[in-house]
Design a protein around this motif. Structure first.
Motif, PDB file in Angstrom:
ATOM      1  N   TYR A 191     -62.915 -25.039 -16.736  1.00  0.00           N
ATOM      2  CA  TYR A 191     -62.267 -24.079 -15.847  1.00  0.00           C
ATOM      3  C   TYR A 191     -63.151 -22.836 -15.729  1.00  0.00           C
ATOM      4  O   TYR A 191     -63.550 -22.255 -16.739  1.00  0.00           O
ATOM      5  CB  TYR A 191     -60.896 -23.670 -16.389  1.00  0.00           C
ATOM      6  CG  TYR A 191     -59.903 -24.802 -16.450  1.00  0.00           C
ATOM      7  CD1 TYR A 191     -59.064 -25.074 -15.370  1.00  0.00           C
ATOM      8  CD2 TYR A 191     -59.796 -25.611 -17.584  1.00  0.00           C
ATOM      9  CE1 TYR A 191     -58.146 -26.116 -15.415  1.00  0.00           C
ATOM     10  CE2 TYR A 191     -58.887 -26.650 -17.642  1.00  0.00           C
ATOM     11  CZ  TYR A 191     -58.061 -26.894 -16.558  1.00  0.00           C
ATOM     12  OH  TYR A 191     -57.156 -27.933 -16.611  1.00  0.00           O
ATOM     13  N   THR A 192     -63.445 -22.435 -14.511  1.00  0.00           N
ATOM     14  CA  THR A 192     -64.233 -21.225 -14.291  1.00  0.00           C
ATOM     15  C   THR A 192     -63.575 -20.390 -13.199  1.00  0.00           C
ATOM     16  O   THR A 192     -63.034 -20.933 -12.219  1.00  0.00           O
ATOM     17  CB  THR A 192     -65.675 -21.561 -13.857  1.00  0.00           C
ATOM     18  OG1 THR A 192     -65.642 -22.395 -12.701  1.00  0.00           O
ATOM     19  CG2 THR A 192     -66.425 -22.262 -14.978  1.00  0.00           C
ATOM     20  N   VAL A 193     -63.610 -19.079 -13.374  1.00  0.00           N
ATOM     21  CA  VAL A 193     -63.069 -18.182 -12.358  1.00  0.00           C
ATOM     22  C   VAL A 193     -64.074 -18.092 -11.217  1.00  0.00           C
ATOM     23  O   VAL A 193     -65.202 -17.632 -11.400  1.00  0.00           O
ATOM     24  CB  VAL A 193     -62.789 -16.776 -12.935  1.00  0.00           C
ATOM     25  CG1 VAL A 193     -62.307 -15.829 -11.838  1.00  0.00           C
ATOM     26  CG2 VAL A 193     -61.754 -16.865 -14.048  1.00  0.00           C
ATOM     27  N   ALA A 194     -63.669 -18.546 -10.032  1.00  0.00           N
ATOM     28  CA  ALA A 194     -64.556 -18.548  -8.875  1.00  0.00           C
ATOM     29  C   ALA A 194     -64.515 -17.228  -8.121  1.00  0.00           C
ATOM     30  O   ALA A 194     -65.511 -16.808  -7.528  1.00  0.00           O
ATOM     31  CB  ALA A 194     -64.178 -19.686  -7.928  1.00  0.00           C
ATOM     32  N   ALA A 195     -63.359 -16.545  -8.160  1.00  0.00           N
ATOM     33  CA  ALA A 195     -63.237 -15.288  -7.426  1.00  0.00           C
ATOM     34  C   ALA A 195     -61.979 -14.558  -7.868  1.00  0.00           C
ATOM     35  O   ALA A 195     -61.024 -15.172  -8.361  1.00  0.00           O
ATOM     36  CB  ALA A 195     -63.184 -15.542  -5.916  1.00  0.00           C
ATOM     37  N   THR A 196     -62.008 -13.254  -7.742  1.00  0.00           N
ATOM     38  CA  THR A 196     -60.817 -12.425  -7.921  1.00  0.00           C
ATOM     39  C   THR A 196     -60.732 -11.499  -6.710  1.00  0.00           C
ATOM     40  O   THR A 196     -61.742 -10.985  -6.240  1.00  0.00           O
ATOM     41  CB  THR A 196     -60.871 -11.595  -9.215  1.00  0.00           C
ATOM     42  OG1 THR A 196     -62.057 -10.777  -9.204  1.00  0.00           O
ATOM     43  CG2 THR A 196     -60.886 -12.499 -10.442  1.00  0.00           C
ATOM     44  N   VAL A 207     -59.546 -20.164  -9.384  1.00  0.00           N
ATOM     45  CA  VAL A 207     -60.192 -20.870 -10.490  1.00  0.00           C
ATOM     46  C   VAL A 207     -60.614 -22.259 -10.030  1.00  0.00           C
ATOM     47  O   VAL A 207     -59.871 -22.938  -9.300  1.00  0.00           O
ATOM     48  CB  VAL A 207     -59.239 -20.977 -11.699  1.00  0.00           C
ATOM     49  CG1 VAL A 207     -59.771 -21.967 -12.734  1.00  0.00           C
ATOM     50  CG2 VAL A 207     -59.047 -19.608 -12.344  1.00  0.00           C
ATOM     51  N   GLN A 208     -61.801 -22.662 -10.461  1.00  0.00           N
ATOM     52  CA  GLN A 208     -62.273 -24.017 -10.193  1.00  0.00           C
ATOM     53  C   GLN A 208     -62.126 -24.864 -11.446  1.00  0.00           C
ATOM     54  O   GLN A 208     -62.497 -24.445 -12.544  1.00  0.00           O
ATOM     55  CB  GLN A 208     -63.729 -24.023  -9.759  1.00  0.00           C
ATOM     56  CG  GLN A 208     -64.284 -25.442  -9.538  1.00  0.00           C
ATOM     57  CD  GLN A 208     -65.641 -25.429  -8.871  1.00  0.00           C
ATOM     58  OE1 GLN A 208     -65.755 -25.160  -7.683  1.00  0.00           O
ATOM     59  NE2 GLN A 208     -66.686 -25.726  -9.642  1.00  0.00           N
ATOM     60  N   CYS A 209     -61.559 -26.051 -11.262  1.00  0.00           N
ATOM     61  CA  CYS A 209     -61.411 -27.030 -12.340  1.00  0.00           C
ATOM     62  C   CYS A 209     -62.328 -28.196 -12.009  1.00  0.00           C
ATOM     63  O   CYS A 209     -62.229 -28.789 -10.930  1.00  0.00           O
ATOM     64  CB  CYS A 209     -59.955 -27.489 -12.421  1.00  0.00           C
ATOM     65  SG  CYS A 209     -59.640 -28.754 -13.666  1.00  0.00           S
ATOM     66  N   GLN A 210     -63.247 -28.533 -12.926  1.00  0.00           N
ATOM     67  CA  GLN A 210     -64.262 -29.536 -12.620  1.00  0.00           C
ATOM     68  C   GLN A 210     -64.447 -30.519 -13.765  1.00  0.00           C
ATOM     69  O   GLN A 210     -64.355 -30.159 -14.943  1.00  0.00           O
ATOM     70  CB  GLN A 210     -65.603 -28.855 -12.332  1.00  0.00           C
ATOM     71  CG  GLN A 210     -66.730 -29.816 -11.984  1.00  0.00           C
ATOM     72  CD  GLN A 210     -67.958 -29.097 -11.461  1.00  0.00           C
ATOM     73  OE1 GLN A 210     -67.846 -28.020 -10.883  1.00  0.00           O
ATOM     74  NE2 GLN A 210     -69.124 -29.684 -11.665  1.00  0.00           N
ATOM     75  N   GLY A 220     -57.684 -23.650  -7.429  1.00  0.00           N
ATOM     76  CA  GLY A 220     -56.311 -23.176  -7.346  1.00  0.00           C
ATOM     77  C   GLY A 220     -56.268 -21.666  -7.406  1.00  0.00           C
ATOM     78  O   GLY A 220     -57.191 -21.029  -7.924  1.00  0.00           O
ATOM     79  N   GLN A 221     -55.221 -21.101  -6.863  1.00  0.00           N
ATOM     80  CA  GLN A 221     -55.049 -19.652  -6.860  1.00  0.00           C
ATOM     81  C   GLN A 221     -53.758 -19.272  -7.562  1.00  0.00           C
ATOM     82  O   GLN A 221     -52.802 -20.046  -7.609  1.00  0.00           O
ATOM     83  CB  GLN A 221     -55.020 -19.119  -5.420  1.00  0.00           C
ATOM     84  CG  GLN A 221     -56.319 -19.289  -4.667  1.00  0.00           C
ATOM     85  CD  GLN A 221     -56.252 -18.676  -3.275  1.00  0.00           C
ATOM     86  OE1 GLN A 221     -55.211 -18.227  -2.817  1.00  0.00           O
ATOM     87  NE2 GLN A 221     -57.392 -18.664  -2.601  1.00  0.00           N
ATOM     88  N   GLY A 222     -53.737 -18.060  -8.110  1.00  0.00           N
ATOM     89  CA  GLY A 222     -52.543 -17.557  -8.759  1.00  0.00           C
ATOM     90  C   GLY A 222     -52.674 -16.079  -9.036  1.00  0.00           C
ATOM     91  O   GLY A 222     -53.759 -15.507  -8.929  1.00  0.00           O
ATOM     92  N   SER A 223     -51.558 -15.482  -9.403  1.00  0.00           N
ATOM     93  CA  SER A 223     -51.564 -14.048  -9.676  1.00  0.00           C
ATOM     94  C   SER A 223     -52.042 -13.734 -11.091  1.00  0.00           C
ATOM     95  O   SER A 223     -52.095 -12.580 -11.501  1.00  0.00           O
ATOM     96  CB  SER A 223     -50.165 -13.461  -9.455  1.00  0.00           C
ATOM     97  OG  SER A 223     -49.205 -14.139 -10.243  1.00  0.00           O
ATOM     98  N   SER A 224     -52.392 -14.760 -11.868  1.00  0.00           N
ATOM     99  CA  SER A 224     -53.035 -14.600 -13.175  1.00  0.00           C
ATOM    100  C   SER A 224     -54.021 -15.751 -13.336  1.00  0.00           C
ATOM    101  O   SER A 224     -53.933 -16.772 -12.627  1.00  0.00           O
ATOM    102  CB  SER A 224     -52.005 -14.638 -14.310  1.00  0.00           C
ATOM    103  OG  SER A 224     -51.467 -15.935 -14.451  1.00  0.00           O
ATOM    104  N   ARG A 225     -54.957 -15.581 -14.270  1.00  0.00           N
ATOM    105  CA  ARG A 225     -55.915 -16.668 -14.500  1.00  0.00           C
ATOM    106  C   ARG A 225     -55.195 -17.930 -14.948  1.00  0.00           C
ATOM    107  O   ARG A 225     -55.531 -19.035 -14.503  1.00  0.00           O
ATOM    108  CB  ARG A 225     -56.942 -16.233 -15.544  1.00  0.00           C
ATOM    109  CG  ARG A 225     -57.928 -17.345 -15.892  1.00  0.00           C
ATOM    110  CD  ARG A 225     -59.080 -16.862 -16.736  1.00  0.00           C
ATOM    111  NE  ARG A 225     -59.984 -17.953 -17.068  1.00  0.00           N
ATOM    112  CZ  ARG A 225     -61.180 -17.810 -17.578  1.00  0.00           C
ATOM    113  NH1 ARG A 225     -61.638 -16.581 -17.827  1.00  0.00           N
ATOM    114  NH2 ARG A 225     -61.932 -18.841 -17.857  1.00  0.00           N
TER     115      ARG A 225
END
Length: 245
Positions: A191-196, A207-210, A220-225
Motif C-alpha cells: 500500500y502506498t499513498v499516491a496523493a493527498t 492509496v494504491q494497492c499493488q 481507493g480514496q478516503g478521508s483517512s489513509r
C-alpha cells in the motif's frame, strides 16, 4: 423510484460536513452514484447532529437488507432447510457483522455526529455504525430502487462465507484480500499513498494497492489513509475475483 425523503435535511455547518471528495469516494466504494445526494447525507446523519437524522432510513434499510440477504441465501444454499437459513441470516445481519462492513466502507470518518457524541467515541460505536450502514441501504433503495440496493448488499457480502455454522462475519477488505492471496500462495499487497488533497482538516487520501508478482493494482480514496487503503483493497479484491479462479 421517487426519493420522498430528499430535500428535507437541514444543511449542516460546513465544518461538520464530510468533504465532497470523500462522499464521492464512498459512492465509488459502494458502486452507486446518488441521483439525490441529500439521501446520502441523511444516511450519514446521527440524531445527535440534527433533527433530520437517519433513523427512518435505518428502518427502511433493515427491511431491504433482510430481503436481500434472504434472497442471497435462498439462491446459494438450496440444500438447507428453513431453520438453517434463518440462523445464517440472523448471523449475517447482526450488529457485529454490520459494524465490520461499515468499517470496511470507511463510514466512521463520514458520520455526522453531535460534538458530545463524537467526543465520546461515537464514530467507532458499533450500534451507530451498524445503523448508518442500514440507513445507507435505505437511501440507495429510495434513490434507485430495490435492484440497486440488492446489488450493493451482494457486493458487501461477496467476501463472506455464507455456509451455516461457519461463523460468518464481515471481514474488512484488507483482511479479505490478504486471506485470498494467502490461500493461493501469492505475495501480500503493498500500500502506498499516491496523493493527498485538500486542507489538513479536510484531506482526501488516494492509496494504491499493488501485487508486485502480477503487476495488478487498484486505487481507493478516503478521508483517512486507513479508509483509502480499505477502498483500494476492496477494488483490487473485486478485480482479482473477476479475473482469477
Amino acid at each position: 423510484m421517487p426519493a420522498s425523503d430528499t430535500g428535507t435535511a437541514a444543511p449542516a455547518p460546513p465544518a461538520a460536513q464530510a468533504a465532497p471528495a470523500a462522499l464521492l469516494a464512498l459512492q465509488e466504494r459502494i458502486g452507486h452514484r446518488f441521483t439525490h445526494p441529500a439521501l446520502l447525507l441523511r444516511a450519514l446523519t446521527h440524531r445527535s447532529f440534527s433533527a433530520e437524522h437517519n433513523e427512518r432510513l435505518e428502518l427502511l434499510g433493515d427491511s431491504v437488507l433482510s430481503l436481500a440477504v434472504t434472497t442471497l441465501l435462498y439462491q446459494h444454499l438450496d440444500s438447507h432447510n428453513e431453520g438453517e437459513l434463518s440462523r445464517t441470516r440472523a448471523n449475517l445481519v447482526k450488529q457485529d457483522t454490520l459494524h465490520r462492513l461499515a468499517l470496511a466502507l470507511g463510514l466512521p470518518e463520514l458520520l455526522r455526529l453531535g460534538e458530545g457524541e463524537a467526543r465520546s467515541g461515537g464514530r467507532q460505536r458499533a450500534s451507530i455504525l451498524a445503523d448508518a450502514l442500514e440507513a445507507l441501504l435505505g437511501a440507495v433503495y429510495l434513490d434507485a430502487g430495490f435492484a440497486a440496493a440488492e446489488a450493493l448488499v451482494r457486493r458487501l457480502y461477496a467476501g463472506i462465507d455464507l455456509r451455516p455454522g461457519q461463523g460468518a462475519h464481515g471481514k474488512d477488505a484488507k483482511t479479505a484480500l490478504q486471506e485470498w492471496l494467502q490461500g493461493r500462495k501469492m505475495q501480500l499487497p503493498l500500500y502506498t499513498v499516491a496523493a493527498t488533497r485538500g486542507q489538513a482538516h479536510l484531506q482526501t487520501f488516494e492509496v494504491q494497492c499493488q501485487i508486485n508478482e502480477t503487476g495488478q493494482s487498484a486505487r481507493g480514496q478516503g478521508s483517512s489513509r486507513r479508509a483509502a487503503e480499505q477502498a483500494a483493497a476492496a477494488q483490487l479484491l473485486q478485480q482479482l475475483q473477476n479475473t482469477r479462479p
